[in-house]
Write a protein that holds these residues in place. Structure first.
Motif, short mmCIF file in Angstrom:
data_model
loop_
_atom_site.label_atom_id
_atom_site.label_comp_id
_atom_site.label_asym_id
_atom_site.label_seq_id
_atom_site.Cartn_x
_atom_site.Cartn_y
_atom_site.Cartn_z
N GLU A 48 0.83 -1.21 0.00
CA GLU A 48 0.00 0.00 0.00
C GLU A 48 0.86 1.26 0.00
OE1 GLU A 48 -2.55 -0.72 3.39
OE2 GLU A 48 -4.10 -1.59 2.11
N ARG A 51 2.22 1.73 -3.50
CA ARG A 51 1.17 2.24 -4.39
C ARG A 51 0.91 3.71 -4.12
NH1 ARG A 51 -4.16 -1.01 -5.44
NH2 ARG A 51 -2.78 -1.88 -7.00
N ALA A 52 0.87 4.11 -2.84
CA ALA A 52 0.63 5.51 -2.50
C ALA A 52 1.78 6.39 -2.99
CB ALA A 52 0.46 5.66 -0.99
N ALA A 54 3.77 5.77 -5.55
CA ALA A 54 3.68 5.86 -7.01
C ALA A 54 2.55 6.79 -7.41
CB ALA A 54 3.46 4.47 -7.61
N SER A 55 1.43 6.72 -6.73
CA SER A 55 0.30 7.60 -7.04
C SER A 55 0.68 9.05 -6.82
CB SER A 55 -0.91 7.23 -6.18
OG SER A 55 -1.42 5.98 -6.57
N ALA A 56 1.38 9.32 -5.72
CA ALA A 56 1.79 10.70 -5.44
C ALA A 56 2.78 11.18 -6.49
CB ALA A 56 2.40 10.79 -4.05
N LYS A 59 0.88 11.67 -9.59
CA LYS A 59 -0.30 12.48 -9.29
C LYS A 59 -1.59 11.80 -9.74
CE LYS A 59 2.12 16.84 -9.14
NZ LYS A 59 2.51 16.77 -7.78
N LEU A 60 -1.65 10.51 -9.44
CA LEU A 60 -2.85 9.73 -9.73
C LEU A 60 -3.67 9.60 -8.46
CD1 LEU A 60 -1.25 6.79 -11.74
CD2 LEU A 60 -2.39 8.79 -12.66
N GLY A 61 -4.93 9.38 -8.60
CA GLY A 61 -5.77 9.13 -7.44
C GLY A 61 -5.52 7.72 -6.92
N PRO A 62 -5.74 7.49 -5.61
CA PRO A 62 -5.53 6.15 -5.07
C PRO A 62 -6.56 5.17 -5.65
CG PRO A 62 -6.50 7.60 -3.42
CD PRO A 62 -6.18 8.45 -4.61
N ARG A 63 -6.12 3.98 -5.86
CA ARG A 63 -7.00 2.93 -6.39
C ARG A 63 -7.06 1.80 -5.39
NH1 ARG A 63 -4.86 2.54 -12.60
NH2 ARG A 63 -5.20 4.71 -13.10
#
Length: 64
Positions: A48, A51-52, A54-56, A59-63
């Motif tokens: 997790e 993933r967080a 990589a999202s940051a 700049k992607l929303g969490p999935r």
């Protein structure tokens, strides 16, 4: 040392027959299961966090 990645078994856990175990054996078994649950929860936390991060970064929303 990394564990080898291979095909995952469909059923990863087959509970042992515990009918004849004594109280101390059952307590030891419960403790071993708690340790394994902790190991799985730590792995989930790592994934997790990755993933967080990589999202940051992207700049992607969490999935889920």
């Amino acid at each position: 040392m990394m564990e080898e990645e291979g095909p995952r078994p469909r059923n990863r856990f087959t509970p042992p027959v515990i009918d004849a175990w004594g109280v101390e054996e059952l307590r030891a078994y419960i403790e071993a299961l708690r340790e394994e649950i902790g190991r799985a929860e730590r792995e989930i936390g790592k994934r997790e966090a990755s993933r967080a991060a990589a999202s940051a970064f992207f700049k992607l929303g969490p999935r889920g």
